[in-house]
Design a protein around this motif. Structure first.
Motif, PDB file in Angstrom:
ATOM      1  N   ALA A  80     -17.818   5.099  12.931  1.00 48.93           N
ATOM      2  CA  ALA A  80     -17.730   5.553  11.537  1.00 48.93           C
ATOM      3  C   ALA A  80     -16.280   5.571  11.068  1.00 48.93           C
ATOM      4  CB  ALA A  80     -18.349   6.950  11.405  1.00 48.93           C
ATOM      5  N   TYR A  81     -15.385   5.994  11.954  1.00 47.61           N
ATOM      6  CA  TYR A  81     -13.947   6.034  11.650  1.00 47.61           C
ATOM      7  C   TYR A  81     -13.439   4.632  11.307  1.00 47.61           C
ATOM      8  CZ  TYR A  81      -9.848   9.127  12.118  1.00 47.61           C
ATOM      9  OH  TYR A  81      -8.773   9.947  11.885  1.00 47.61           O
ATOM     10  N   CYS A  82     -13.808   3.664  12.156  1.00 41.10           N
ATOM     11  CA  CYS A  82     -13.371   2.277  11.930  1.00 41.10           C
ATOM     12  C   CYS A  82     -13.879   1.758  10.584  1.00 41.10           C
ATOM     13  CB  CYS A  82     -13.884   1.381  13.054  1.00 41.10           C
ATOM     14  SG  CYS A  82     -13.171   1.717  14.676  1.00 41.10           S
ATOM     15  N   ALA A  83     -15.162   1.989  10.322  1.00 42.59           N
ATOM     16  CA  ALA A  83     -15.742   1.528   9.058  1.00 42.59           C
ATOM     17  C   ALA A  83     -15.089   2.227   7.874  1.00 42.59           C
ATOM     18  CB  ALA A  83     -17.247   1.782   9.053  1.00 42.59           C
ATOM     19  N   GLY A  84     -14.842   3.529   7.996  1.00 42.97           N
ATOM     20  CA  GLY A  84     -14.238   4.278   6.900  1.00 42.97           C
ATOM     21  C   GLY A  84     -12.851   3.799   6.560  1.00 42.97           C
ATOM     22  N   LEU A  85     -12.008   3.634   7.582  1.00 38.66           N
ATOM     23  CA  LEU A  85     -10.643   3.153   7.324  1.00 38.66           C
ATOM     24  C   LEU A  85     -10.660   1.715   6.815  1.00 38.66           C
ATOM     25  CD1 LEU A  85      -8.850   4.712  10.424  1.00 38.66           C
ATOM     26  CD2 LEU A  85      -8.478   5.337   8.035  1.00 38.66           C
ATOM     27  N   GLY A  86     -11.623   0.931   7.299  1.00 43.05           N
ATOM     28  CA  GLY A  86     -11.753  -0.436   6.786  1.00 43.05           C
ATOM     29  C   GLY A  86     -12.144  -0.446   5.314  1.00 43.05           C
ATOM     30  N   PHE A  87     -13.128   0.377   4.946  1.00 38.82           N
ATOM     31  CA  PHE A  87     -13.530   0.473   3.536  1.00 38.82           C
ATOM     32  C   PHE A  87     -12.384   0.994   2.673  1.00 38.82           C
ATOM     33  CE2 PHE A  87     -18.327   1.047   4.564  1.00 38.82           C
ATOM     34  CZ  PHE A  87     -18.395  -0.313   4.856  1.00 38.82           C
ATOM     35  N   LEU A  88     -11.626   1.955   3.200  1.00 40.15           N
ATOM     36  CA  LEU A  88     -10.498   2.499   2.441  1.00 40.15           C
ATOM     37  C   LEU A  88      -9.472   1.409   2.158  1.00 40.15           C
ATOM     38  CD1 LEU A  88      -9.132   5.029   1.252  1.00 40.15           C
ATOM     39  CD2 LEU A  88      -8.078   5.405   3.490  1.00 40.15           C
ATOM     40  N   THR A  89      -9.206   0.586   3.151  1.00 41.42           N
ATOM     41  CA  THR A  89      -8.270  -0.529   2.964  1.00 41.42           C
ATOM     42  C   THR A  89      -8.801  -1.509   1.926  1.00 41.42           C
ATOM     43  OG1 THR A  89      -7.583  -0.316   5.280  1.00 41.42           O
ATOM     44  CG2 THR A  89      -7.017  -2.364   4.147  1.00 41.42           C
ATOM     45  N   MET A  90     -10.101  -1.811   2.008  1.00 39.53           N
ATOM     46  CA  MET A  90     -10.693  -2.760   1.057  1.00 39.53           C
ATOM     47  C   MET A  90     -10.761  -2.198  -0.352  1.00 39.53           C
ATOM     48  SD  MET A  90     -13.724  -4.732   3.149  1.00 39.53           S
ATOM     49  CE  MET A  90     -14.557  -3.269   3.716  1.00 39.53           C
ATOM     50  N   SER A  91     -10.715  -0.865  -0.486  1.00 40.07           N
ATOM     51  CA  SER A  91     -10.789  -0.267  -1.818  1.00 40.07           C
ATOM     52  C   SER A  91      -9.482  -0.375  -2.587  1.00 40.07           C
ATOM     53  CB  SER A  91     -11.195   1.208  -1.714  1.00 40.07           C
ATOM     54  OG  SER A  91     -10.141   1.987  -1.177  1.00 40.07           O
ATOM     55  N   THR A  92      -8.395  -0.739  -1.912  1.00 37.46           N
ATOM     56  CA  THR A  92      -7.123  -0.910  -2.623  1.00 37.46           C
ATOM     57  C   THR A  92      -7.193  -2.179  -3.472  1.00 37.46           C
ATOM     58  OG1 THR A  92      -6.198  -2.038  -0.677  1.00 37.46           O
ATOM     59  CG2 THR A  92      -5.796   0.324  -0.874  1.00 37.46           C
ATOM     60  N   TYR A 182       9.194   1.803   5.157  1.00 36.51           N
ATOM     61  CA  TYR A 182       9.342   0.351   5.100  1.00 36.51           C
ATOM     62  C   TYR A 182       8.011  -0.353   4.809  1.00 36.51           C
ATOM     63  CZ  TYR A 182      13.709   1.674   7.328  1.00 36.51           C
ATOM     64  OH  TYR A 182      14.924   2.258   7.606  1.00 36.51           O
ATOM     65  N   ILE A 183       6.944   0.419   4.687  1.00 38.01           N
ATOM     66  CA  ILE A 183       5.636  -0.152   4.371  1.00 38.01           C
ATOM     67  C   ILE A 183       5.294   0.237   2.939  1.00 38.01           C
ATOM     68  CG2 ILE A 183       3.203  -0.252   5.016  1.00 38.01           C
ATOM     69  CD1 ILE A 183       3.994   0.651   7.811  1.00 38.01           C
ATOM     70  N   LYS A 184       5.472  -0.662   2.020  1.00 40.83           N
ATOM     71  CA  LYS A 184       5.284  -0.349   0.605  1.00 40.83           C
ATOM     72  C   LYS A 184       3.836  -0.488   0.129  1.00 40.83           C
ATOM     73  CE  LYS A 184       9.642   0.538  -0.182  1.00 40.83           C
ATOM     74  NZ  LYS A 184      10.083   1.902  -0.509  1.00 40.83           N
ATOM     75  N   PRO A 185       3.168  -1.622   0.414  1.00 35.70           N
ATOM     76  CA  PRO A 185       1.795  -1.780  -0.127  1.00 35.70           C
ATOM     77  C   PRO A 185       0.834  -0.760   0.488  1.00 35.70           C
ATOM     78  CG  PRO A 185       2.708  -3.877   0.636  1.00 35.70           C
ATOM     79  CD  PRO A 185       3.598  -2.818   1.157  1.00 35.70           C
ATOM     80  N   TRP A 186       0.020  -0.160  -0.350  1.00 30.71           N
ATOM     81  CA  TRP A 186      -0.960   0.816   0.141  1.00 30.71           C
ATOM     82  C   TRP A 186      -2.018   0.149   1.001  1.00 30.71           C
ATOM     83  CZ3 TRP A 186      -0.468   5.892   0.137  1.00 30.71           C
ATOM     84  CH2 TRP A 186       0.419   6.484  -0.768  1.00 30.71           C
ATOM     85  N   SER A 187      -2.290  -1.124   0.768  1.00 28.58           N
ATOM     86  CA  SER A 187      -3.270  -1.820   1.606  1.00 28.58           C
ATOM     87  C   SER A 187      -2.805  -1.879   3.051  1.00 28.58           C
ATOM     88  CB  SER A 187      -3.513  -3.235   1.073  1.00 28.58           C
ATOM     89  OG  SER A 187      -2.281  -3.941   0.981  1.00 28.58           O
ATOM     90  N   LEU A 188      -1.484  -1.976   3.265  1.00 29.74           N
ATOM     91  CA  LEU A 188      -0.958  -1.970   4.630  1.00 29.74           C
ATOM     92  C   LEU A 188      -0.869  -0.550   5.184  1.00 29.74           C
ATOM     93  CD1 LEU A 188       1.883  -4.672   4.543  1.00 29.74           C
ATOM     94  CD2 LEU A 188      -0.376  -4.824   5.585  1.00 29.74           C
ATOM     95  N   ARG A 189      -0.545   0.407   4.330  1.00 26.43           N
ATOM     96  CA  ARG A 189      -0.460   1.798   4.793  1.00 26.43           C
ATOM     97  C   ARG A 189      -1.814   2.278   5.318  1.00 26.43           C
ATOM     98  NH1 ARG A 189       3.397   5.497   0.853  1.00 26.43           N
ATOM     99  NH2 ARG A 189       5.308   4.254   1.087  1.00 26.43           N
ATOM    100  N   PHE A 190      -2.881   1.820   4.671  1.00 19.63           N
ATOM    101  CA  PHE A 190      -4.219   2.157   5.159  1.00 19.63           C
ATOM    102  C   PHE A 190      -4.725   1.143   6.181  1.00 19.63           C
ATOM    103  CE2 PHE A 190      -4.834   4.122   0.724  1.00 19.63           C
ATOM    104  CZ  PHE A 190      -4.365   5.348   1.155  1.00 19.63           C
ATOM    105  N   GLY A 191      -4.287  -0.112   6.051  1.00 21.89           N
ATOM    106  CA  GLY A 191      -4.784  -1.173   6.919  1.00 21.89           C
ATOM    107  C   GLY A 191      -4.297  -1.062   8.348  1.00 21.89           C
ATOM    108  N   ILE A 192      -3.037  -0.678   8.531  1.00 20.38           N
ATOM    109  CA  ILE A 192      -2.498  -0.563   9.891  1.00 20.38           C
ATOM    110  C   ILE A 192      -3.245   0.501  10.702  1.00 20.38           C
ATOM    111  CG2 ILE A 192      -0.442   0.111  11.213  1.00 20.38           C
ATOM    112  CD1 ILE A 192       1.231  -1.330   9.091  1.00 20.38           C
ATOM    113  N   PRO A 193      -3.461   1.722  10.164  1.00 21.56           N
ATOM    114  CA  PRO A 193      -4.294   2.680  10.912  1.00 21.56           C
ATOM    115  C   PRO A 193      -5.709   2.163  11.167  1.00 21.56           C
ATOM    116  CG  PRO A 193      -3.084   3.817   9.185  1.00 21.56           C
ATOM    117  CD  PRO A 193      -2.890   2.347   8.955  1.00 21.56           C
ATOM    118  N   ALA A 194      -6.258   1.401  10.205  1.00 20.46           N
ATOM    119  CA  ALA A 194      -7.605   0.851  10.397  1.00 20.46           C
ATOM    120  C   ALA A 194      -7.625  -0.116  11.581  1.00 20.46           C
ATOM    121  CB  ALA A 194      -8.074   0.145   9.130  1.00 20.46           C
ATOM    122  N   ILE A 195      -6.638  -0.999  11.636  1.00 18.36           N
ATOM    123  CA  ILE A 195      -6.569  -1.965  12.747  1.00 18.36           C
ATOM    124  C   ILE A 195      -6.360  -1.237  14.073  1.00 18.36           C
ATOM    125  CG2 ILE A 195      -5.209  -3.846  13.727  1.00 18.36           C
ATOM    126  CD1 ILE A 195      -4.635  -4.732  10.827  1.00 18.36           C
TER     127      ILE A 195
END
Length: 560
Positions: A80-92, A182-195
């Motif tokens: 569920a954690y993986c899916a949630g962080l993945g969806f959060l990244t995709m929501s950007t 050094y991580i500006k885009p929010w997609s990366l700020r959420f994407g890195i924890p998701a990965i």
């Protein structure tokens, strides 16, 4: 090597959790900077999220004990954690802009309905992931280590396993604090924890065959539910005058709690119905409970008045993840020419939370020692945390007042995006005080609850302490609404405007200070009224049962 591999594979999940926690802490800034919603609306979303994170572990622990066990809970909630962080990244906005036909800029007009659905779904899944790990990850590691020791499979590599685990817990937050600027885009700020969470879950799965864990043994909370159902089924039965006629079993395999006359209505759960044989009634455990089981339930109910005073601690704690973050996000983050990352304040908060709690209990240990007065260490700790809540609210009000003066003097009242020329380290004292509040209160409330309930319910008390704080965090949404309505009476401006600069958050902090002071008085009165049982530490010195299997008397009482 098997022990090393298994423990390390579980520890990796903790490292990923820390990274995700820092990312979610920035949610307030994301909602106000990208979604451009009002800061009170953003705070409501964030507080509902963190409130549920605190409340859900108690519910999940019951499921763990009755249905699935620690391993399966960790596994399912990790997914569920993986899916949630993945969806959060995709929501950007940039990620699905082509698929949804929206623009890719970090602007509110680029967030369509699809992104919003993904966002709120992600929050729900992340709540389950965080709560599941809080519930079962540590217990799974404990079960694995205990069973590994019992089978004699431990070798010298076990030490290195723990060493690297602790090393990661220290290094990951520091690395995160350094890397985030050094991580500006929010997609990366959420994407890195998701990965990282996906990788950690895969690593965890590779060791699934080697993990040793206990099967579900049932939850002691089931006893509480049984008492209420048995009471409801005999609601119209008359209690016998002689309490010895109530159902109890005194065999050595059954624990025993002395009978008390408090909340006598619940004694109906132990009534033996004359129309049926005792053997028939004993077969239906949901219709007949022992007196000891009824007394356990009474002890929980009698703690409700004093536990209600803990809600205010959660309410004050809620401003740390919301309004404090919003204030810091628009203040000067530079020290000289060096730009300091915003999560450094969270790091200081974490240090204060852990260290001040340790210092308090060290001082309490020196003051109370092993005397019978040790039972008062936890209530005094709760009172100290309430004093921290008052000081934190007063400090926050003073600092916000100064920040508003700077906003007015520099003409930034209607420029919410501009940086206020005031260093964010003005907020450091209130973050430290908030850390002291949370650290001392969490440990003290958990210790208090463990001491005051029967030992069978003890494992749940830490989760209940977190749940009470979560209810207080959820209550902050209501408190802001009520304070806003009251402040706007008589055609006066509402203290909570659309932007932070237009609002009077300092006045809200003063209200919290007054409410916290009143709550401290209420807690002191409840604490003086409450009759304490001996500290569990004393029970450890004198076991609950003697050689003849006769229980020592439990002197817990309640003024219900």
């Amino acid at each position: 090597m098997g022990g090393l591999t298994s423990v390390m594979k579980m520890t990796v999940l903790i490292w990923a959790d820390l990274l995700s926690f820092y990312a979610m802490w920035m949610m307030m800034a994301y909602l106000t900077d990208v979604w451009k919603i009002s800061f009170t609306h953003a705070a409501a979303i964030v507080n509902v999220f963190w409130g549920l994170v605190h409340i859900m572990p108690s519910i999940l622990q019951f499921i763990v004990d009755t249905v699935m066990g620690s391993f399966w809970m960790v596994l399912l909630t990790s997914l569920a954690y993986c899916a949630g962080l993945g969806f959060l990244t995709m929501s950007t906005p940039p990620v699905l802009s082509d698929a949804t036909g929206t623009c890719s800029a970090y602007k509110p007009e680029c967030i369509g309905e699809g992104q919003k659905v993904l966002f709120y779904t992600a929050l729900a899944l992340i709540v389950m992931g965080m709560a599941g790990h809080l519930t079962s990850l540590a217990s799974l590691m404990t079960e694995h280590m205990t069973l590994t020791y019992q089978t004699g499979e431990v070798d010298a590599t076990q030490f290195w396993s723990f060493f690297f685990g602790v090393f990661g817990v220290v290094i990951v937050p520091i690395a995160t604090v350094i890397a985030i600027p050094y991580i500006k885009p929010w997609s990366l700020r959420f994407g890195i924890p998701a990965i990282c969470t996906v990788v950690a879950t895969i690593i965890f799965l590779t060791g699934s065959r080697s993990y040793k864990y206990a099967k579900p043994q049932g939850s002691p909370l089931t006893t509480v539910f049984r008492v209420f159902i048995a009471f409801a089924s005999k609601l119209f039965h008359k209690l016998p005058r002689d309490t010895n006629q109530l159902y109890e079993r005194h065999e050595s395999q059954f624990y025993s709690v002395p009978y008390t006359r408090r909340l006598r209505c619940l004694d109906k759960a132990a009534i033996i119905v004359e129309s049926q044989s005792l053997e028939q009634q004993e077969k239906n455990r949901w219709r007949l409970c022992r007196v000891s089981e009824v007394e356990e339930t009474k002890s929980l109910i009698c703690m409700i008045p004093i536990c209600s005073s803990f809600l205010m601690l959660g309410l004050v704690s809620s401003i740390g993840n919301t309004y404090f973050v919003e204030q810091a996000n628009h203040m000067n983050k530079k020290v000289g020419k060096l730009k300091v990352p915003l999560p450094i304040l969270l790091w200081f908060y974490d240090q204060a939370k852990s260290q001040l709690a340790v210092y308090y209990f060290q001082i309490a240990g020196l003051c109370f020692g092993n005397s019978r007065s040790r039972r008062y260490a936890a209530p005094i700790g709760i009172a100290v945390s309430m004093i921290f809540a008052i000081l934190c609210s007063i400090t926050a009000a003073k600092v916000e007042g100064r920040r508003l003066d700077v906003v007015n003097s520099h003409g930034l009242l209607d420029k919410p995006e501009e940086t206020v020329p005031m260093t964010m380290f003005w907020l450091l004292p209130q973050f430290l005080l908030l850390g002291g509040l949370d650290g001392i209160s969490e440990n003290s409330i958990a210790s208090f609850l463990v001491d005051q309930v029967p030992q069978t319910l003890g494992p749940y008390m830490g989760l209940f302490a977190s749940g009470v704080s979560g209810v207080g965090i959820l209550g902050s949404v209501l408190s802001v609404y009520i304070v806003g309505k009251v402040s706007s009476k008589g055609d006066k401006p509402n203290w909570f405007q659309y932007t932070l600069n237009r609002s009077r958050l300092d006045k809200y902090y003063w209200v919290l200070a007054l409410l916290s002071a009143a709550n401290l008085v209420f807690f002191i009165l409840m604490a003086l009224w409450y009759a304490y049982r001996d500290s569990r530490s004393e029970d450890m010195e004198a076991p609950e049962y003697d050689e003849t299997n006769e229980p020592f008397e439990d002197n817990a009482q309640c003024c219900c």
